[in-house]
Design a protein around this motif. Structure first.
Motif, PDB file in Angstrom:
ATOM      1  N   ASP A   4       0.829  -1.214   0.000  1.00  0.00           N
ATOM      2  CA  ASP A   4       0.000   0.000   0.000  1.00  0.00           C
ATOM      3  C   ASP A   4       0.859   1.257   0.000  1.00  0.00           C
ATOM      4  O   ASP A   4       0.562   2.231  -0.694  1.00  0.00           O
ATOM      5  N   SER A   5       1.920   1.243   0.774  1.00  0.00           N
ATOM      6  CA  SER A   5       2.822   2.395   0.831  1.00  0.00           C
ATOM      7  C   SER A   5       3.496   2.633  -0.517  1.00  0.00           C
ATOM      8  O   SER A   5       3.612   3.770  -0.971  1.00  0.00           O
ATOM      9  N   VAL A   6       3.920   1.563  -1.163  1.00  0.00           N
ATOM     10  CA  VAL A   6       4.546   1.675  -2.485  1.00  0.00           C
ATOM     11  C   VAL A   6       3.547   2.267  -3.487  1.00  0.00           C
ATOM     12  O   VAL A   6       3.875   3.196  -4.222  1.00  0.00           O
ATOM     13  N   LEU A   7       2.327   1.752  -3.487  1.00  0.00           N
ATOM     14  CA  LEU A   7       1.316   2.245  -4.417  1.00  0.00           C
ATOM     15  C   LEU A   7       1.011   3.716  -4.164  1.00  0.00           C
ATOM     16  O   LEU A   7       0.908   4.508  -5.112  1.00  0.00           O
ATOM     17  N   ASN A   8       0.887   4.110  -2.910  1.00  0.00           N
ATOM     18  CA  ASN A   8       0.604   5.511  -2.597  1.00  0.00           C
ATOM     19  C   ASN A   8       1.724   6.433  -3.058  1.00  0.00           C
ATOM     20  O   ASN A   8       1.461   7.523  -3.574  1.00  0.00           O
ATOM     21  N   THR A   9       2.959   6.013  -2.916  1.00  0.00           N
ATOM     22  CA  THR A   9       4.101   6.816  -3.366  1.00  0.00           C
ATOM     23  C   THR A   9       4.078   6.991  -4.879  1.00  0.00           C
ATOM     24  O   THR A   9       4.288   8.095  -5.393  1.00  0.00           O
ATOM     25  N   ILE A  10       3.804   5.904  -5.589  1.00  0.00           N
ATOM     26  CA  ILE A  10       3.766   5.966  -7.051  1.00  0.00           C
ATOM     27  C   ILE A  10       2.581   6.820  -7.510  1.00  0.00           C
ATOM     28  O   ILE A  10       2.707   7.638  -8.432  1.00  0.00           O
ATOM     29  N   LYS A  11       1.438   6.671  -6.853  1.00  0.00           N
ATOM     30  CA  LYS A  11       0.277   7.497  -7.203  1.00  0.00           C
ATOM     31  C   LYS A  11       0.566   8.973  -6.985  1.00  0.00           C
ATOM     32  O   LYS A  11       0.195   9.813  -7.811  1.00  0.00           O
ATOM     33  N   GLY A  37      -1.209  15.067 -13.205  1.00  0.00           N
ATOM     34  CA  GLY A  37      -2.650  15.110 -13.444  1.00  0.00           C
ATOM     35  C   GLY A  37      -3.372  14.025 -12.674  1.00  0.00           C
ATOM     36  O   GLY A  37      -2.755  13.208 -11.997  1.00  0.00           O
ATOM     37  N   PRO A  38      -4.714  14.025 -12.769  1.00  0.00           N
ATOM     38  CA  PRO A  38      -5.502  13.065 -11.993  1.00  0.00           C
ATOM     39  C   PRO A  38      -5.309  11.620 -12.477  1.00  0.00           C
ATOM     40  O   PRO A  38      -5.044  11.370 -13.643  1.00  0.00           O
ATOM     41  N   ILE A  39      -5.496  10.704 -11.536  1.00  0.00           N
ATOM     42  CA  ILE A  39      -5.379   9.274 -11.808  1.00  0.00           C
ATOM     43  C   ILE A  39      -6.772   8.694 -11.979  1.00  0.00           C
ATOM     44  O   ILE A  39      -7.680   9.013 -11.216  1.00  0.00           O
ATOM     45  N   ASP A  40      -6.932   7.822 -12.973  1.00  0.00           N
ATOM     46  CA  ASP A  40      -8.218   7.176 -13.234  1.00  0.00           C
ATOM     47  C   ASP A  40      -8.369   5.903 -12.402  1.00  0.00           C
ATOM     48  O   ASP A  40      -9.448   5.587 -11.929  1.00  0.00           O
ATOM     49  N   GLY A  41      -7.284   5.160 -12.219  1.00  0.00           N
ATOM     50  CA  GLY A  41      -7.330   3.915 -11.453  1.00  0.00           C
ATOM     51  C   GLY A  41      -5.931   3.409 -11.150  1.00  0.00           C
ATOM     52  O   GLY A  41      -4.957   3.852 -11.762  1.00  0.00           O
ATOM     53  N   SER A  42      -5.827   2.484 -10.187  1.00  0.00           N
ATOM     54  CA  SER A  42      -4.528   1.913  -9.840  1.00  0.00           C
ATOM     55  C   SER A  42      -4.727   0.550  -9.190  1.00  0.00           C
ATOM     56  O   SER A  42      -5.797   0.259  -8.672  1.00  0.00           O
ATOM     57  N   TRP A  43      -3.689  -0.260  -9.229  1.00  0.00           N
ATOM     58  CA  TRP A  43      -3.734  -1.576  -8.605  1.00  0.00           C
ATOM     59  C   TRP A  43      -2.317  -2.005  -8.249  1.00  0.00           C
ATOM     60  O   TRP A  43      -1.343  -1.491  -8.796  1.00  0.00           O
ATOM     61  N   ILE A  44      -2.209  -2.953  -7.318  1.00  0.00           N
ATOM     62  CA  ILE A  44      -0.912  -3.529  -6.954  1.00  0.00           C
ATOM     63  C   ILE A  44      -1.148  -4.951  -6.447  1.00  0.00           C
ATOM     64  O   ILE A  44      -2.164  -5.234  -5.811  1.00  0.00           O
ATOM     65  N   VAL A  45      -0.226  -5.844  -6.768  1.00  0.00           N
ATOM     66  CA  VAL A  45      -0.257  -7.214  -6.260  1.00  0.00           C
ATOM     67  C   VAL A  45       0.441  -7.205  -4.899  1.00  0.00           C
ATOM     68  O   VAL A  45       1.574  -6.743  -4.782  1.00  0.00           O
TER      69      VAL A  45
END
Length: 104
Positions: A34-41, A48-56
């Motif tokens: 979750d921390s990795v995904l939040n940093t990348i987001k 600009g705005p993000i439409d969607g994201s996911w991480i395994v």
């Protein structure tokens, strides 16, 4: 040798062992997915705005010619200039550093 000197030495050794053990455990821990995904987001949100994201959530081995490490795989999608852009990434599980970013 006094018993008190001996016990002081034993207690010092035990304390040092605990400190070393805790340090080794901390070094071997992975950053949370979750921390990795939040940093990348956050990095993508700068453009600009993000439409969607996911991480395994489970790591997998990754080799980049010379270096082998465990990584999290994930993706980000966004709308840029009316077009859908999708990216897939691999991030080092220990540091969270992106080691691969591919526009899909």
């Amino acid at each position: 040798m006094k018993v008190s000197d001996f016990l002081a030495g034993v207690l010092t050794g035990v304390a040092a062992g605990i400190v070393v053990s805790e340090t080794i455990d901390r070094v071997n821990q992975n950053v949370s997915a979750d921390s990795v995904l939040n940093t990348i987001k956050d990095a993508f949100k700068n453009e600009g705005p993000i439409d969607g994201s996911w991480i395994v959530m489970k790591t997998e081995p990754f080799t980049n010619k010379v270096i082998t490490m465990d990584v999290y795989r994930g993706g980000i999608s966004r709308i840029k200039e009316g077009e859908l852009e999708q990216f897939e990434f691999a991030a080092d599980a220990k540091t969270g550093t992106v080691v691969e970013l591919i526009k899909a």
